[in-house]
Design an enzyme around this catalytic site. Structure first.
Site, PDB file in Angstrom:
ATOM      1  N   HIS A 105     -16.481   3.853  -4.118  1.00 25.02           N
ATOM      2  CA  HIS A 105     -15.662   5.123  -4.069  1.00 25.02           C
ATOM      3  C   HIS A 105     -16.037   6.140  -5.228  1.00 25.02           C
ATOM      4  O   HIS A 105     -14.878   7.046  -5.270  1.00 25.02           O
ATOM      5  CB  HIS A 105     -14.238   4.413  -3.942  1.00 25.02           C
ATOM      6  CG  HIS A 105     -13.810   3.733  -2.589  1.00 25.02           C
ATOM      7  ND1 HIS A 105     -12.734   3.301  -2.403  1.00 25.02           N
ATOM      8  CD2 HIS A 105     -14.677   3.496  -1.672  1.00 25.02           C
ATOM      9  CE1 HIS A 105     -12.594   2.765  -1.216  1.00 25.02           C
ATOM     10  NE2 HIS A 105     -13.813   2.813  -0.794  1.00 25.02           N
ATOM     11  N   ARG A 162       0.893  -1.160   0.004  1.00 21.92           N
ATOM     12  CA  ARG A 162      -0.151  -0.137  -0.105  1.00 21.92           C
ATOM     13  C   ARG A 162       0.839   1.260   0.025  1.00 21.92           C
ATOM     14  O   ARG A 162       0.532   2.347  -0.700  1.00 21.92           O
ATOM     15  CB  ARG A 162      -0.959  -0.035   1.388  1.00 21.92           C
ATOM     16  CG  ARG A 162      -1.887   1.169   1.369  1.00 21.92           C
ATOM     17  CD  ARG A 162      -2.613   1.380   2.637  1.00 21.92           C
ATOM     18  NE  ARG A 162      -3.490   2.651   2.636  1.00 21.92           N
ATOM     19  CZ  ARG A 162      -4.354   2.574   3.580  1.00 21.92           C
ATOM     20  NH1 ARG A 162      -4.518   1.793   4.578  1.00 21.92           N
ATOM     21  NH2 ARG A 162      -4.896   3.872   3.778  1.00 21.92           N
ATOM     22  N   TYR A 212     -13.938  10.486  -1.306  1.00 28.61           N
ATOM     23  CA  TYR A 212     -13.178  10.112  -2.603  1.00 28.61           C
ATOM     24  C   TYR A 212     -13.028  11.035  -3.875  1.00 28.61           C
ATOM     25  O   TYR A 212     -12.277  11.080  -4.822  1.00 28.61           O
ATOM     26  CB  TYR A 212     -13.345   8.741  -3.119  1.00 28.61           C
ATOM     27  CG  TYR A 212     -12.809   7.609  -1.864  1.00 28.61           C
ATOM     28  CD1 TYR A 212     -11.745   7.282  -1.996  1.00 28.61           C
ATOM     29  CD2 TYR A 212     -13.798   7.285  -0.852  1.00 28.61           C
ATOM     30  CE1 TYR A 212     -11.135   6.203  -1.193  1.00 28.61           C
ATOM     31  CE2 TYR A 212     -13.427   6.355   0.147  1.00 28.61           C
ATOM     32  CZ  TYR A 212     -12.170   5.721   0.177  1.00 28.61           C
ATOM     33  OH  TYR A 212     -11.672   4.952   1.191  1.00 28.61           O
ATOM     34  N   ASN A 225     -10.925  -4.072  -1.150  1.00 29.03           N
ATOM     35  CA  ASN A 225     -10.654  -2.931  -1.965  1.00 29.03           C
ATOM     36  C   ASN A 225      -9.832  -3.633  -3.157  1.00 29.03           C
ATOM     37  O   ASN A 225      -8.736  -4.216  -3.028  1.00 29.03           O
ATOM     38  CB  ASN A 225     -10.236  -1.921  -1.462  1.00 29.03           C
ATOM     39  CG  ASN A 225     -11.017  -0.841  -0.652  1.00 29.03           C
ATOM     40  OD1 ASN A 225     -12.269  -0.956  -1.305  1.00 29.03           O
ATOM     41  ND2 ASN A 225     -10.832  -0.321   0.568  1.00 29.03           N
ATOM     42  N   CYS A 270     -19.141  -1.570   1.230  1.00 27.20           N
ATOM     43  CA  CYS A 270     -18.255  -0.718   1.682  1.00 27.20           C
ATOM     44  C   CYS A 270     -18.894   0.069   2.812  1.00 27.20           C
ATOM     45  O   CYS A 270     -20.011   0.137   3.010  1.00 27.20           O
ATOM     46  CB  CYS A 270     -18.102   0.591   0.349  1.00 27.20           C
ATOM     47  SG  CYS A 270     -17.096   1.697   0.799  1.00 27.20           S
TER      48      CYS A 270
END
Length: 421
Positions: free
Chosen positions: A194, A90, A244, A144, A164
């Site tokens: 998102h 990440r 987002y 995700n 989500c």
């Protein structure tokens, strides 16, 4: 009832366990299996999970295993919350895109594509194991990028619904601002995972009074601050975008900001180290307050509600989930995965009708759906050219030079996770 959580060694898990304990009347779990390849983390999380159940007098049995097949055997539902490559991967997703002047984020843009490429093959392998163990088991995907991963699962014929916590977070926030019970708040929540907007906030049910104008008039500053967006933008839109959308509406500002501070992954990694130390304390039998800063707020309540509905054990009849479009948004293919209110039951999720969307929203949804088509193709079939095309199609990238540079970086940073590279 048996549930399995793949990725059970996550520091998120005590949030989930707390919800299972508190909401046991809604979802009466008899056996819960936490599955994770990281045995050391699994021991710490599993120990705390058992203490939380004991503290709240939950009679269910919690076991842990590193063996996926053993963990999902005879499970009625399997929750996926895995992170292939961990926080180290990440951290790369959030940093190397900045070298090309693009947003570095784990679920959208180039970083989101990298995560999809690492994740889809692993999830599909797990799903096949679930299907062999119990063809009737439901898969609830919290991994995700949820939209792409859920679409991969559905296209492979799995019984899957994506989840989500953005919608339930808005529901709880709006309920506090309106001083009402969260169950009274229903959202006109529309878009992709998102990439969503709250077009209405209704009291009493999906057809109730729309109080969104009142919310914006009386609490617009608080909502804007929470989203880190200018109040004028929200007033001008007249809707509440997911946070987002800041990556799209203020891209260059966000890139400059991200270049001046440590990545979110670095912050989370430090937090996880502290949390795991806490989890190892044999006297701890509640989820620590620090966990609220880790993210995933209300995930447990959304997961319990969805699992209860899918397993025919109650649950809310209408929930915000990720599922096939099937004509709901007429400008998208039927097999696109959208995030909207849906009727949920033992047969799955059926989206509610959505009014015609303003082109401002429909256009971006269509663009990102096209990217997701290409992203899934790249995840399933591999190849540098497929990666390049997906990056070029993404509205946060969209330039040949950027897509070329990002393709090289993505492959270089993810070779160990890409069988074709």
């Amino acid at each position: 009832m048996k549930l399995a959580v793949v990725g059970g060694g996550s520091t998120y898990t005590p949030e989930l366990i707390d919800g299972f304990a508190r909401l046991r009347d809604t979802l009466p779990i008899e056996e819960l299996v936490l599955v994770d390849p990281a045995a050391d983390r699994l021991d710490l999380v599993g120990g705390l999970a058992r203490r939380i159940f004991a503290k709240q007098d939950h009679a269910g049995r919690i076991t842990t295993t590193t063996d996926i097949d053993a963990g999902v055997a005879d499970a009625d539902a399997v929750l996926l919350q895995l992170r292939v490559g961990g926080q180290a991967a990440r951290d790369k997703d959030e940093t190397w895109p900045l070298e090309c002047g693009c947003v570095g984020q784990e679920t959208t843009g180039a970083g989101g594509l990298a995560k999809a490429l690492r994740t889809v093959p692993v999830v599909l392998d797990i799903a096949e194991r679930v299907r062999r163990a119990n063809p009737d088991a439901w898969i609830i995907d919290f991994t995700n990028p949820v939209g792409i991963v859920t679409r991969a699962l559905l296209q492979a014929g799995h019984k899957a619904v994506g989840l989500c916590n953005v919608a339930i977070g808005f529901q709880r926030k709006f309920a506090r601002l309106l001083d009402v019970n969260p169950s009274e708040v229903h959202l006109d929540h529309v878009g992709l995972n998102h990439l969503t907007w709250e077009l209405g906030v209704r009291l009493g049910g999906p057809d109730g009074e729309n109080v969104l104008p009142k919310l914006l008039a009386e609490h617009g500053d608080a909502i804007a601050d929470d989203l880190r967006m200018d109040r004028k933008i929200i007033d001008r839109l007249g809707v509440v975008p997911s946070y987002y959308l800041r990556y799209f509406y203020a891209h260059d500002e966000v890139v400059r900001e991200l270049g001046t501070k440590p990545s979110r992954a670095a912050e989370v990694a430090a937090m996880e180290k502290e949390l795991l130390a806490m989890y190892g304390d044999p006297t701890l039998d509640t989820k620590p307050e620090l966990l609220a800063k880790r993210g995933g707020a209300f995930y447990s309540e959304a997961a319990v509600d969805l699992a209860a509905s899918l397993l025919g054990n109650g649950g809310s009849p209408v929930q915000v989930v990720n599922t096939y479009n099937n004509g709901t948004l007429p400008f998208l293919p039927d097999d696109a995965v959208i995030e909207v209110q849906a009727r949920v039951g033992h047969d799955g999720a059926t989206p509610l009708a959505v009014p015609a969307l303003d082109p401002l929203y429909a256009g971006l949804i269509a663009n990102v759906t096209a990217y997701e088509d290409l992203a899934l193709e790249a995840a399933l079939r591999g190849g540098r050219d497929r990666v390049f095309k997906a990056l070029l199609a993404h509205p946060l990238i969209g330039q040949y030079e950027y897509a070329e540079g990002l393709t090289d970086r993505l492959i270089a940073h993810n070779r160990e996770h890409l069988a074709w590279a």
